[in-house]
Motif scaffolding. Structure first.
Motif, PDB file in Angstrom:
ATOM      1  N   GLY A  15      -5.796  -2.831   5.181  1.00 49.82           N
ATOM      2  CA  GLY A  15      -7.169  -2.336   5.025  1.00 49.82           C
ATOM      3  C   GLY A  15      -7.974  -2.395   6.310  1.00 49.82           C
ATOM      4  N   MET A  16      -7.287  -2.612   7.428  1.00 47.32           N
ATOM      5  CA  MET A  16      -8.013  -2.733   8.688  1.00 47.32           C
ATOM      6  C   MET A  16      -8.359  -1.367   9.268  1.00 47.32           C
ATOM      7  SD  MET A  16      -6.456  -6.042  10.685  1.00 47.32           S
ATOM      8  CE  MET A  16      -4.767  -5.529  10.900  1.00 47.32           C
ATOM      9  N   ASP A  17      -7.728  -0.316   8.736  1.00 45.86           N
ATOM     10  CA  ASP A  17      -7.952   1.005   9.325  1.00 45.86           C
ATOM     11  C   ASP A  17      -9.354   1.524   9.042  1.00 45.86           C
ATOM     12  OD1 ASP A  17      -6.749   3.254   6.778  1.00 45.86           O
ATOM     13  OD2 ASP A  17      -7.181   1.110   6.599  1.00 45.86           O
ATOM     14  N   GLU A  32       0.524   1.767  10.187  1.00 44.86           N
ATOM     15  CA  GLU A  32       0.870   1.484   8.792  1.00 44.86           C
ATOM     16  C   GLU A  32       0.474   0.063   8.413  1.00 44.86           C
ATOM     17  OE1 GLU A  32       4.988   2.541   9.081  1.00 44.86           O
ATOM     18  OE2 GLU A  32       4.666   4.566   8.303  1.00 44.86           O
ATOM     19  N   VAL A  33       0.671  -0.876   9.337  1.00 48.93           N
ATOM     20  CA  VAL A  33       0.280  -2.256   9.038  1.00 48.93           C
ATOM     21  C   VAL A  33      -1.231  -2.334   8.877  1.00 48.93           C
ATOM     22  CG1 VAL A  33       0.256  -4.627   9.862  1.00 48.93           C
ATOM     23  CG2 VAL A  33       2.260  -3.216  10.255  1.00 48.93           C
ATOM     24  N   ASN A  34      -1.943  -1.693   9.779  1.00 51.61           N
ATOM     25  CA  ASN A  34      -3.402  -1.702   9.674  1.00 51.61           C
ATOM     26  C   ASN A  34      -3.864  -1.084   8.362  1.00 51.61           C
ATOM     27  OD1 ASN A  34      -3.923  -2.938  12.129  1.00 51.61           O
ATOM     28  ND2 ASN A  34      -3.913  -1.011  13.249  1.00 51.61           N
ATOM     29  N   PHE A  35      -3.186  -0.029   7.973  1.00 44.99           N
ATOM     30  CA  PHE A  35      -3.541   0.625   6.711  1.00 44.99           C
ATOM     31  C   PHE A  35      -3.256  -0.310   5.539  1.00 44.99           C
ATOM     32  CE2 PHE A  35      -4.236   3.929   3.718  1.00 44.99           C
ATOM     33  CZ  PHE A  35      -3.275   3.787   2.743  1.00 44.99           C
ATOM     34  N   ALA A  36      -2.088  -0.941   5.572  1.00 46.60           N
ATOM     35  CA  ALA A  36      -1.707  -1.817   4.459  1.00 46.60           C
ATOM     36  C   ALA A  36      -2.685  -2.976   4.319  1.00 46.60           C
ATOM     37  CB  ALA A  36      -0.290  -2.351   4.677  1.00 46.60           C
ATOM     38  N   SER A  71       7.474 -24.349   5.536  1.00 48.41           N
ATOM     39  CA  SER A  71       8.207 -24.425   6.794  1.00 48.41           C
ATOM     40  C   SER A  71       7.424 -23.838   7.960  1.00 48.41           C
ATOM     41  CB  SER A  71       9.538 -23.692   6.655  1.00 48.41           C
ATOM     42  OG  SER A  71       9.297 -22.345   6.309  1.00 48.41           O
ATOM     43  N   LEU A  72       6.109 -23.725   7.815  1.00 49.96           N
ATOM     44  CA  LEU A  72       5.312 -23.192   8.919  1.00 49.96           C
ATOM     45  C   LEU A  72       5.317 -24.161  10.097  1.00 49.96           C
ATOM     46  CD1 LEU A  72       2.193 -21.922   6.920  1.00 49.96           C
ATOM     47  CD2 LEU A  72       3.866 -20.500   8.090  1.00 49.96           C
ATOM     48  N   ASP A  73       5.118 -23.602  11.283  1.00 51.30           N
ATOM     49  CA  ASP A  73       4.964 -24.443  12.467  1.00 51.30           C
ATOM     50  C   ASP A  73       3.500 -24.792  12.653  1.00 51.30           C
ATOM     51  OD1 ASP A  73       7.415 -22.509  14.288  1.00 51.30           O
ATOM     52  OD2 ASP A  73       7.622 -24.451  13.247  1.00 51.30           O
ATOM     53  N   PRO A  74       3.201 -25.854  13.411  1.00 50.07           N
ATOM     54  CA  PRO A  74       1.802 -26.077  13.781  1.00 50.07           C
ATOM     55  C   PRO A  74       1.282 -24.856  14.520  1.00 50.07           C
ATOM     56  CG  PRO A  74       3.127 -27.979  14.365  1.00 50.07           C
ATOM     57  CD  PRO A  74       4.077 -26.920  13.919  1.00 50.07           C
ATOM     58  N   GLY A  75       0.080 -24.442  14.176  1.00 49.70           N
ATOM     59  CA  GLY A  75      -0.445 -23.235  14.810  1.00 49.70           C
ATOM     60  C   GLY A  75      -0.133 -21.983  14.024  1.00 49.70           C
ATOM     61  N   GLU A  76       0.502 -22.137  12.859  1.00 51.15           N
ATOM     62  CA  GLU A  76       0.763 -21.000  11.974  1.00 51.15           C
ATOM     63  C   GLU A  76       0.056 -21.245  10.661  1.00 51.15           C
ATOM     64  OE1 GLU A  76       5.121 -20.794  11.712  1.00 51.15           O
ATOM     65  OE2 GLU A  76       4.881 -18.700  12.261  1.00 51.15           O
ATOM     66  N   MET A  77      -0.438 -20.176  10.076  1.00 50.33           N
ATOM     67  CA  MET A  77      -1.123 -20.303   8.796  1.00 50.33           C
ATOM     68  C   MET A  77      -0.770 -19.095   7.945  1.00 50.33           C
ATOM     69  SD  MET A  77      -3.804 -22.670   8.637  1.00 50.33           S
ATOM     70  CE  MET A  77      -4.302 -23.942   9.781  1.00 50.33           C
ATOM     71  N   VAL A  78      -0.911 -19.258   6.635  1.00 49.54           N
ATOM     72  CA  VAL A  78      -0.908 -18.106   5.734  1.00 49.54           C
ATOM     73  C   VAL A  78      -2.349 -17.889   5.304  1.00 49.54           C
ATOM     74  CG1 VAL A  78      -0.195 -17.243   3.489  1.00 49.54           C
ATOM     75  CG2 VAL A  78       1.454 -18.400   4.956  1.00 49.54           C
ATOM     76  N   LEU A  79      -2.845 -16.701   5.515  1.00 52.91           N
ATOM     77  CA  LEU A  79      -4.251 -16.389   5.253  1.00 52.91           C
ATOM     78  C   LEU A  79      -4.351 -15.448   4.071  1.00 52.91           C
ATOM     79  CD1 LEU A  79      -6.920 -15.438   7.889  1.00 52.91           C
ATOM     80  CD2 LEU A  79      -6.596 -13.983   5.917  1.00 52.91           C
ATOM     81  N   VAL A  80      -5.243 -15.778   3.158  1.00 57.98           N
ATOM     82  CA  VAL A  80      -5.501 -14.914   2.003  1.00 57.98           C
ATOM     83  C   VAL A  80      -6.981 -14.578   2.023  1.00 57.98           C
ATOM     84  CG1 VAL A  80      -5.468 -14.758  -0.506  1.00 57.98           C
ATOM     85  CG2 VAL A  80      -3.673 -16.009   0.671  1.00 57.98           C
ATOM     86  N   ASN A  81      -7.287 -13.310   2.014  1.00 53.34           N
ATOM     87  CA  ASN A  81      -8.686 -12.860   2.061  1.00 53.34           C
ATOM     88  C   ASN A  81      -8.873 -11.793   0.996  1.00 53.34           C
ATOM     89  OD1 ASN A  81     -10.622 -10.550   3.262  1.00 53.34           O
ATOM     90  ND2 ASN A  81     -11.350 -12.553   3.928  1.00 53.34           N
ATOM     91  N   ARG A  82     -10.045 -11.819   0.390  1.00 56.10           N
ATOM     92  CA  ARG A  82     -10.268 -10.894  -0.732  1.00 56.10           C
ATOM     93  C   ARG A  82     -10.132  -9.439  -0.338  1.00 56.10           C
ATOM     94  NH1 ARG A  82     -15.162 -14.065  -3.412  1.00 56.10           N
ATOM     95  NH2 ARG A  82     -13.914 -15.796  -4.140  1.00 56.10           N
ATOM     96  N   ARG A  83     -10.399  -9.177   0.897  1.00 51.60           N
ATOM     97  CA  ARG A  83     -10.338  -7.782   1.347  1.00 51.60           C
ATOM     98  C   ARG A  83      -8.912  -7.333   1.641  1.00 51.60           C
ATOM     99  NH1 ARG A  83     -11.241  -3.332   2.699  1.00 51.60           N
ATOM    100  NH2 ARG A  83     -12.934  -2.444   3.911  1.00 51.60           N
ATOM    101  N   LEU A  84      -8.014  -8.290   1.864  1.00 51.79           N
ATOM    102  CA  LEU A  84      -6.639  -7.960   2.198  1.00 51.79           C
ATOM    103  C   LEU A  84      -5.820  -7.895   0.914  1.00 51.79           C
ATOM    104  CD1 LEU A  84      -6.045 -10.358   5.215  1.00 51.79           C
ATOM    105  CD2 LEU A  84      -6.706  -7.956   5.282  1.00 51.79           C
ATOM    106  N   ALA A  95       0.846  -1.195   0.000  1.00 51.18           N
ATOM    107  CA  ALA A  95       0.000   0.000   0.000  1.00 51.18           C
ATOM    108  C   ALA A  95       0.878   1.240   0.000  1.00 51.18           C
ATOM    109  CB  ALA A  95      -0.902   0.012   1.234  1.00 51.18           C
ATOM    110  N   ASN A  96       0.262   2.356  -0.301  1.00 54.43           N
ATOM    111  CA  ASN A  96       0.921   3.651  -0.177  1.00 54.43           C
ATOM    112  C   ASN A  96      -0.069   4.591   0.476  1.00 54.43           C
ATOM    113  OD1 ASN A  96       1.218   6.548  -1.544  1.00 54.43           O
ATOM    114  ND2 ASN A  96       3.232   5.629  -1.353  1.00 54.43           N
ATOM    115  N   THR A  97       0.415   5.387   1.426  1.00 56.97           N
ATOM    116  CA  THR A  97      -0.514   6.229   2.190  1.00 56.97           C
ATOM    117  C   THR A  97      -1.143   7.324   1.340  1.00 56.97           C
ATOM    118  OG1 THR A  97       1.343   7.562   2.925  1.00 56.97           O
ATOM    119  CG2 THR A  97       0.622   5.793   4.378  1.00 56.97           C
ATOM    120  N   GLY A  98      -0.537   7.664   0.237  1.00 55.80           N
ATOM    121  CA  GLY A  98      -1.192   8.535  -0.725  1.00 55.80           C
ATOM    122  C   GLY A  98      -0.777   9.993  -0.633  1.00 55.80           C
TER     123      GLY A  98
END
Lengths: 370, 589
Positions: B159-161, B153-157, B558-571, B120-123
């Motif tokens: 889209g959680m902001d 910045e993470v929240n903005f990137a 190489s993820l550990d148990p209890g770790e995931m990679v999440l992909v969501n249309r909004r992110l 993202a870019n803050t604009g």
């Protein structure tokens, strides 16, 4: 911005030339090479010139004059964890441009500009290298030993580009452009000396390694300093002191095994009587193309007669140099006689030079006949 | 150790940095942009060298100043450590030609290069944008300083902001090399609908913790949106999900889990509430599961013909039917069940009923022969009916197929699940349907699942006002019911239909399977949220994982148990998350 300052100085120099009733014809960016070609082996060239008229060297170290041993084992490598000998490493680099010609009456004279830089890196006990000191200059080189143009330039002050002149007429028949390029290399050497002499925070026991020779009076005043050359003249003839034995250098080098050195030598009739040197084999010949590879020439200032202390010092320095052969820069040219910290210093200094495109644009771009 | 005093007051919990690695964020330069001739900065990515001593990992967020003071936020995708050795031979020679004990005095020049994708870019200010700023994708310039992105910045990137508080659904915790862990909030409208829906999780069995994640997410949904949401969960593995309303064993939820719940603003994690368990009659005894069944809302379920006469297609869905004769009979039964009467005396006498009696039970159907000729077709009717009845007998042999569900017949009530769903499913309810006893009878499991799915859709269609806004159906081992390939069973068709249009109807699928490529693509392509746990490289090379780039796949391996990679249309980017154990009792093995 440095480039604005460079451009302003360049214009000021050209203005001074114009005011001296001369005409400046800038070099053609399309017809001329972007950078003046440097000799492929400047170390050897300088060494050849040093031994050109007089190539006799004598053993300074005491050697059996009846059965001289010209290969001296030095023992095992001395790592920095055992003895941190070499702490500072110095190298210089330059990039020379053909700026143009100055037309005066019926003659024309070339003008060069050169960017010279010197870096010193310092190594800590963990083996990490850090910047120690860095110097950078841009000089404009003119062939005028006297005259109006020189006077005009010397009367002004310039911020970013310093005018430099030949001090004596070059030999008859010598190409003026190459003489000016040699002047640039000489100025680099001056800058190296100045940098080494003024190295801040250097403590006793922290040895400095200078890439190349240290045959310059200011270098000779430096303590705990060696010159290390990856390439050297093959001309020397080594005479064993007080003996009839003499050998040419390649023959002696051929006899050196890994981790062996020659006796310490001096030029019999030299400009620098306290300058001693020896040759040290870093790599065994079976790993190399020929027996002249894998050997470095070490120069050092040693005053007075030979002694056990001097022998111990030479052994210590030689063992420390052997330890510097790893890591290597294989497959770079002359990897077998290059030590890595000098290579790092070389990379550092080369990266301080400006892009040739920018330099040419500053010097030659947007300038017509003045 | 479980400590009630700490639980009551979240502020007394040890700070996350004492439990998880932490570095100060956002204030120190961690490196500078490195744009080279061969690898220049671009509008989609950049590289930077990392200052010595700074720890950085893939999926870290970094921030760089860009055009007119805007900040470009990127996600680290890959980390390299080049040296000036031109080849492996250089390093070999540098070891004195292969001496493992050889050591040089000087360390090779090396650095760490982080390759980053722009999130993202803050604009920059612009009147031509709703938010007053337009994002800039100008390449970041060489030597620009790089920082770890701060929370804003993470929240903005991500889209959680701009997420309204009422739409925030905690979905996991983002661990960073720098800064406190950050909760990841999804937009519930993209999980429960209507904008997007469905969640699919894949990963290696026993390692990826797929079911744990879905149950954790469902627990949070029921906590946050339980006033509008119900859940239907199928227990497919042993007794894993038969204690979800019981407190977990002491120490099961440890400090690490409690801290993660705290980051997720979840307060005191507790088990599910309002849970009803339905066990297959005759296949699992409730008393064998619970010490004191009276303390549980546990019931039996069964199917009479009158319950499911219109779903014989589901029952026969695994049977090959090239001439569609079974389909024709099933369709007739569905449409004309009320008119099906025994006309043949011989048939009626076999089941001891008078002629003219309506067909009501499985037994009746097994002896009924008065199908119209156009239903059976022009083939040998005896052979066709024989085939139908043979399959009917086999498929209704499990004990859940009964002729009478009443307590008079079975000594206790058994419920029809379709009726439960239609008539009594309310917001806040959690219904657990045990189908594990039929794990070797895929057809029976498929029937049970399909029946619930179908009845749920009917309920939303016919009785929307009484139904919860959302119903989540959680199905594990989805590959058993909707395998990839072109031959879809009736159940598969139902689930795909749900995946396509369920979000508009209020039904959300939470599904899991070991291999994503083994399920029909129309399921996962309609999932707005996809998660991948640890997965082998062979599986990751299949086209079902094309939504992950090469660098993310390397991390997934190489993820550990209890770790995931999440992909969501909004992110805008995949996110690497950790999640706590779901807070209920596990079956003791």
């Amino acid at each position: 911005m440095i480039f604005d300052s460079l451009a302003a100085s360049a214009q000021k120099i050209l203005d001074a030339i114009t005011e001296s009733k001369a005409t400046f014809v800038p070099a053609s960016p399309t017809d001329e090479p972007p950078v003046e070609v440097e000799p492929t082996d400047p170390d050897r060239l300088r060494d050849d010139a040093y031994f050109g008229d007089d190539n006799i060297c004598e053993t300074y170290e005491i050697v059996d004059r009846f059965n001289p041993v010209m290969s001296i084992p030095i023992g095992t490598p001395l790592s920095i964890s055992e003895d941190n000998v070499f702490v500072y490493f110095l190298d210089g680099s330059l990039r020379t441009y053909y700026w143009g010609d100055i037309a005066v009456s019926t003659a024309s004279y070339p003008a060069l500009a050169s960017e010279i830089a010197v870096s010193v890196l310092k190594r800590d006990e963990s083996g990490f290298m850090y910047p120690g000191s860095s110097r950078h200059q841009i000089i404009a080189i003119f062939p005028f030993t006297t005259g109006v143009i020189r006077g005009s330039l010397e009367s002004r002050s310039f911020d970013a580009i310093k005018p430099v002149f030949l001090e004596s007429e070059p030999q008859a028949g010598r190409d003026l452009r190459s003489a000016l390029a040699a002047k640039a290399r000489e100025q680099l050497h001056v800058l190296e000396v100045d940098t080494a002499v003024n190295l801040p925070d250097r403590k006793d026991g922290e040895w400095l390694v200078i890439d190349g020779d240290i045959r310059q009076s200011s270098f000779l005043r430096l303590k705990e300093t060696i010159g290390l050359a990856k390439s050297f003249s093959w001309k020397p003839v080594i005479k064993v002191a007080n003996s009839q034995h003499q050998f040419n250098l390649p023959r002696i080098i051929q006899g050196l095994k890994e981790n062996e050195r020659t006796p310490v030598l001096r030029k019999k009739f030299g400009e620098y009587p306290s300058l001693a040197f020896w040759y040290l084999r870093l790599w065994p010949t079976d790993r190399l193309d020929n027996y002249m590879q894998g050997v470095v020439k070490v120069e050092i200032v040693l005053e007075g007669k030979w002694s056990k202390e001097k022998e111990d010092l030479v052994t210590r320095l030689s063992r420390a140099l052997i330890a510097e052969k790893l890591p290597v820069i294989y497959p770079e040219r002359r990897w077998h006689s290059h030590i890595y910290p000098i290579y790092q210093t070389e990379m550092h200094v080369k990266n301080t030079l400006f892009s040739p495109n920018i330099m040419r644009q500053i010097l030659i771009g947007r300038r017509g006949v003045v | 150790m479980h400590n009630e005093e700490l639980d009551k007051n979240g502020k007394d919990l040890p700070p996350m940095k004492d439990v998880l690695p932490d570095q100060p964020a956002g204030t120190s330069v961690i490196g500078r942009i490195s744009s080279t001739e061969r690898d220049p900065s671009s509008s989609s990515g950049f590289s930077f060298w990392v200052k010595r001593g700074v720890l950085i990992n893939p999926f870290d967020y970094v921030s760089v100043e860009n055009f007119e003071g805007s900040r470009t936020i990127g996600v680290v995708k890959e980390i390299l450590a080049p040296t000036d050795a031109q080849s492996h031979l250089s390093n070999y020679v540098s070891s004195n030609f292969g001496d493992t004990e050889a050591q040089g005095n000087t360390r090779r020049v090396t650095t760490v290069i982080a390759k980053t994708e722009i999130a993202a870019n803050t604009g920059v200010k612009s009147p031509h944008s709703r938010r007053g700023k337009r994002s800039v994708f100008y390449p970041v310039l060489n030597d620009s300083p790089v920082f770890f992105a701060n929370n804003e910045e993470v929240n903005f990137a991500l889209g959680m902001d701009v997420l309204a508080p009422e739409d925030r659904l905690p979905a996991g915790v983002i661990l960073r090399s720098s800064g406190e862990p950050l909760p990841l909030f999804l937009d519930r409208r993209y999980v429960l609908g209507p904008e997007g829906a469905h969640v699919n999780v894949s990963g290696t069995s026993g390692l990826a913790a797929k079911t744990s994640y879905l149950m954790f997410l469902l627990r949070l949904i029921m906590e946050r949106f339980g006033d509008k949401t119900a859940a239907i969960i199928f227990n497919v593995k042993q007794q894993d999900l038969l204690f979800i309303d019981d407190e977990p064993a002491p120490g099961f939820i440890d400090e690490y889990d409690r801290n993660l719940y705290r980051v997720l603003e979840f307060g005191e994690p507790g088990p599910f509430k309002n849970v009803r368990y339905f066990f297959p009659y005759g296949a699992r005894d409730i008393g064998s599961v619970y010490e004191d069944p009276s303390k549980k809302q546990a019931f039996y379920y069964a199917y009479t013909l009158e319950d499911v006469y219109d779903e014989l297609d589901l029952l026969f869905s695994e049977i090959e039917d090239p001439q569609f004769t079974l389909a024709s009979i099933a369709s007739y039964v569905a449409q004309d069940f009320d008119r099906m009467k025994f006309k043949n005396a011989a048939d009626a006498s076999r089941v001891s009923i008078p002629v003219g009696t309506k067909v009501k039970t499985w037994m009746h159907l097994k002896f009924f022969n008065d199908f119209p000729q156009d239903v059976i077709g022009s083939g040998n009717s005896q052979s066709i009916l024989g085939r139908f009845k043979r399959h009917l007998r086999r498929l209704t042999s499990p004990s859940i197929f009964v002729d009478d569900r009443s307590s008079g017949a079975l000594s206790f009530d058994a419920y029809y699940l379709g009726h439960v769903i239609r008539e009594s499913l309310r917001a806040g309810d959690v219904v657990v349907v045990d189908i594990q006893p039929f794990e070797d009878k895929i057809g029976t499991q498929g029937f049970i699942v399909g029946d619930i799915v179908r009845r749920l859709k009917e309920a939303y269609r016919d009785n929307r006002n009484q139904m919860p806004n959302h119903t989540v159906i959680l199905i594990d081992e989805l590959n058993r019911y909707v395998p990839s390939g072109s031959n879809l069973t009736a159940l598969g068709q139902e689930i795909i239909d749900l995946a396509r249009v369920g979000r508009a109807e209020g039904v959300t699928l939470f599904t899991a399977q070991q291999f994503r490529a083994d399920i029909h693509h129309q399921v996962y392509e309609n999932c707005a949220t996809n998660l991948v746990g640890i997965t082998g490289s062979t599986e990751l090379s299949r086209s079902a994982y094309d939504f992950l780039d090469k660098q993310t796949k390397a991390v997934v391996g190489s993820l550990d148990p209890g770790e995931m990679v999440l992909v969501n249309r909004r992110l805008k980017q995949p996110v690497r998350i950790v999640f706590p154990k779901p807070p209920y009792k596990r079956q003791e093995r």
